[in-house]
Write a protein that holds these residues in place. Sequence first.
Motif, mmCIF file in Angstrom:
data_model
loop_
_atom_site.group_PDB
_atom_site.id
_atom_site.type_symbol
_atom_site.label_atom_id
_atom_site.label_comp_id
_atom_site.label_asym_id
_atom_site.label_seq_id
_atom_site.Cartn_x
_atom_site.Cartn_y
_atom_site.Cartn_z
ATOM 1 N N HIS A 25 2.288 0.309 -5.472
ATOM 2 C CA HIS A 25 1.506 1.522 -5.676
ATOM 3 C C HIS A 25 1.756 2.172 -7.021
ATOM 4 O O HIS A 25 1.062 3.117 -7.395
ATOM 5 C CB HIS A 25 1.773 2.513 -4.539
ATOM 6 N N ASN A 26 2.769 1.678 -7.772
ATOM 7 C CA ASN A 26 2.964 2.138 -9.144
ATOM 8 C C ASN A 26 2.181 1.298 -10.138
ATOM 9 O O ASN A 26 2.285 1.487 -11.350
ATOM 10 C CB ASN A 26 4.455 2.105 -9.504
ATOM 11 N N GLY A 27 1.435 0.356 -9.611
ATOM 12 C CA GLY A 27 0.649 -0.506 -10.476
ATOM 13 C C GLY A 27 1.442 -1.595 -11.143
ATOM 14 O O GLY A 27 1.001 -2.151 -12.143
ATOM 15 N N GLN A 50 9.210 -0.141 -1.639
ATOM 16 C CA GLN A 50 8.044 0.632 -2.015
ATOM 17 C C GLN A 50 6.803 0.020 -1.371
ATOM 18 O O GLN A 50 6.731 -1.192 -1.165
ATOM 19 C CB GLN A 50 7.861 0.634 -3.533
ATOM 20 N N PRO A 51 5.852 0.834 -1.048
ATOM 21 C CA PRO A 51 4.631 0.292 -0.442
ATOM 22 C C PRO A 51 3.934 -0.687 -1.369
ATOM 23 O O PRO A 51 3.997 -0.564 -2.591
ATOM 24 C CB PRO A 51 3.767 1.545 -0.218
ATOM 25 N N THR A 52 3.306 -1.646 -0.781
ATOM 26 C CA THR A 52 2.579 -2.655 -1.534
ATOM 27 C C THR A 52 1.086 -2.431 -1.366
ATOM 28 O O THR A 52 0.586 -2.316 -0.255
ATOM 29 C CB THR A 52 2.954 -4.059 -1.038
ATOM 30 N N ARG A 53 0.419 -2.352 -2.477
ATOM 31 C CA ARG A 53 -1.021 -2.135 -2.399
ATOM 32 C C ARG A 53 -1.755 -3.434 -2.114
ATOM 33 O O ARG A 53 -2.635 -3.479 -1.270
ATOM 34 C CB ARG A 53 -1.513 -1.534 -3.723
ATOM 35 N N TRP A 54 -1.394 -4.491 -2.847
ATOM 36 C CA TRP A 54 -2.066 -5.765 -2.653
ATOM 37 C C TRP A 54 -1.093 -6.918 -2.770
ATOM 38 O O TRP A 54 -0.209 -6.913 -3.634
ATOM 39 C CB TRP A 54 -3.170 -5.989 -3.689
ATOM 40 N N LEU A 73 -7.174 -3.886 -12.017
ATOM 41 C CA LEU A 73 -6.796 -4.792 -10.929
ATOM 42 C C LEU A 73 -8.012 -5.438 -10.297
ATOM 43 O O LEU A 73 -8.039 -6.636 -10.033
ATOM 44 C CB LEU A 73 -6.000 -4.031 -9.859
ATOM 45 N N ARG A 74 -9.018 -4.587 -10.071
ATOM 46 C CA ARG A 74 -10.214 -5.145 -9.463
ATOM 47 C C ARG A 74 -10.799 -6.257 -10.316
ATOM 48 O O ARG A 74 -11.171 -7.329 -9.824
ATOM 49 C CB ARG A 74 -11.263 -4.044 -9.271
#
Length: 398
Positions: A306-308, A288-292, A7-8
């Motif tokens: 968060h599950n990618g 579901q939580p969102t990472r980005w 992701l980065r």
Amino acid sequence: MMMEEQLRMTLERASTDGPPPPVDLLERVESGHRRRRRNRQAGWSAVAGVAALAVAGAAVLLPRPTTDPVVSTTPTPTPSPSVHEPAAKDAPRADVVWPQAVIEIPAKFGAGANEPITMLDEHRMLLAVRVSADKVVSLAVYDARNRTEKVLTDLPDPPGVRGYWPGAFTAGDGMIVWTAYAYGKDGSQTTEYWTMRDDGTGKRRSLQASVGERVIVVDGTLYGSDVNRGGIKRMPVTGGTPQKVAGSEGFEITSWPWAVSAAPMGTDDPVAWNLVTGERRTPKQRPQPTRWWTVADQDVWLGLDHNGLTFAQATDGSWQVTTSWFDARSINGGRFVAGNVKNWLHPNDPKPRALWDLRTGLVGTYEDGGDSFRQQVAHPLAWVTDGDRLKVIDPARI
């Protein structure tokens, strides 16, 4: 950790992609005549058709606000049509999926290779003629009616420099705009902004100063946003001192007149802000939580949970679609998403580029080709190489 590292790298590519100078010197699905006509009219409209480039030094032309925007809140947008899961992971080529949208052009022109940028109108395509990965020597136009190509302007190195890189080309409202980085023999660096009518006349260097790494041109005013989210600046093309747009700290221009606080690395409280009206829109959070939140316009957001898993969502939460195989990097008109097919088993192997229609779920790849979606031009194009021809996919014809 592998997921986070992928992701980065993806986000880093999205924010920096484009031909930088060397280190030592930088989209509906609706068919029929009525829909296509409306799309084309919108495509050529200075108000509705132009999006900011998402690469360094990009430029577009649109009407401008005369004052700083007023901060306000409005109801959520009208829900989009139903969104479908992608049709298949192993999708066919884009020119096979959407043959009605193909314009064939020569792959080469003179000593260089043709690189499609955008459509100037229904028939004329703007091309950059490139002789290397980081060197464009001219701008040309291809007319699909008579199948002819001609040079609009050459882009020679000016005297007194040891490095010169014109790029980030775009067009709108009868104008073509681009930037150029010039390096003097003393090591000094200059960012130039050039303008020209789309018939090749009236070429001039409008400005020799920098207002940011992401730029739009709005009726005589430059608006620039820094990739480090340092705010949005504006300045007349005739010059002057750049002024920061009030309250723009942490925002970046995405598609005019919208700026988003989520790009490029995301935030817990993303906001889309209309720089003309002051309207603000915040996406409804997922269960579901969102990472980005990685990319956005006012109606559609792209993110990574968060599950990618990559997902696309309407701002008002009326629809949402998730995919485990698509590495999204740009969106156009809330419909077409461009990115790459993921390869989980061999993440370092080349991954085919893909165009995903959110409304139909159709996916077309263009592994041997390219696109101008990274640049976020109002009328982006994708293409595949087929021998000595390029098959250019124009989303407005779908």
